[in-house]
Design an enzyme around this catalytic site. Sequence first.
Site, short mmCIF file in Angstrom:
data_model
loop_
_atom_site.label_atom_id
_atom_site.label_comp_id
_atom_site.label_asym_id
_atom_site.label_seq_id
_atom_site.Cartn_x
_atom_site.Cartn_y
_atom_site.Cartn_z
N ASN A 1 65.25 84.19 -112.96
CA ASN A 1 64.33 84.44 -112.06
C ASN A 1 65.08 85.22 -111.30
O ASN A 1 66.00 85.24 -110.25
CB ASN A 1 64.37 82.31 -112.14
N ASP B 1 58.77 78.27 -106.16
CA ASP B 1 58.01 77.65 -107.47
C ASP B 1 58.97 77.58 -108.26
O ASP B 1 59.30 77.09 -109.09
CB ASP B 1 56.79 77.88 -107.26
N GLU B 2 59.35 78.62 -108.82
CA GLU B 2 59.94 79.09 -110.32
C GLU B 2 61.60 78.05 -110.14
O GLU B 2 61.99 77.60 -110.88
CB GLU B 2 60.48 80.48 -110.80
N LEU B 3 62.19 78.31 -109.17
CA LEU B 3 63.94 77.91 -108.28
C LEU B 3 63.19 76.35 -108.94
O LEU B 3 63.64 75.62 -108.96
CB LEU B 3 64.21 78.25 -106.82
#
Length: 305
Positions: free
Chosen positions: A19, A85-87
Amino acid sequence: MDIHGRQLQSAKQHQVFVNFRGDELRFGFVSHLVEALQRHQINVFIDKLERIGEDLTNLFVRIEESTIALVIFSRRYTESRWCLDELVKINQLTDQGLLKVIPIFFKVEPVTVKQLRGAFGDQFRDREWEYRCDKPRTERWRDALASVSCKIGLTFEKKSNESEFVKIIVKEVKKMVQPQENYVVVPFPGIRRRRDTSSHGRQCQEEQVVLSRESAVLVQENSKIANQIAVVSMRYMDIESENSVIRAQLGELSERLQSLNSIIEVVEGVVGKVPEIPEFLMNPWQIMSTSSQPITASADMFYYP
């Protein structure tokens, strides 16, 4: 672990999900890191492997398919809503025990990420304002930043050797992905024992597994408490910042009031006490009503010489 969790673990395909802020790191640090991981036979996924035109929400599926997430915090990280959002997804899976995460602070201090300082924090607040109509989403961003940045990670300072830093990351990832088949690690410092197939050995192993699980639960609970403290601390700092602005405004108003009082004193010293305005002048429409004689019109009133 529930059925969904077991299904996710059985569906693991990528050992490492990276990420990161693509525009900033893709063709530099991240490309070197990915090459090093692949050279050590570590299956790694980054978003450039997605097919062009495919829905980016599929990246969340790739995170579920991974065993380890490398979260690379950089100066421009919070420019990207997709990074955030990935986090959030990474943080959710980590809290469920379905994913391991290593935060990497690349040319940015851990305290900068935890307390949203400097340009890193300014860009995050820009995203908050941009998505101010979706408060739950921005709250999840803030909580995930606080949670992941509080975990033990690796820090790359501006004067560090990038090649050596990549080697350190690869070494830590290999420790996580390599199975420990010949050893059982007791959750106490410095104790490692070989497996014993006897009944006594099996009993010890079972006890060690129980202790290990209990230790993991305690670590997870402590992590959640630390995360909550970090979130509350950041909110307190926001409130304190707002209070500072209000105090400054109050001070300015007080100075203006003092200046006005000084002007009034000067005027009174020159002309005497400023006379009060008669009440009938304050309400001129009442003057007509005080007269008992009606006003009559005549032709002379409309004569102009």
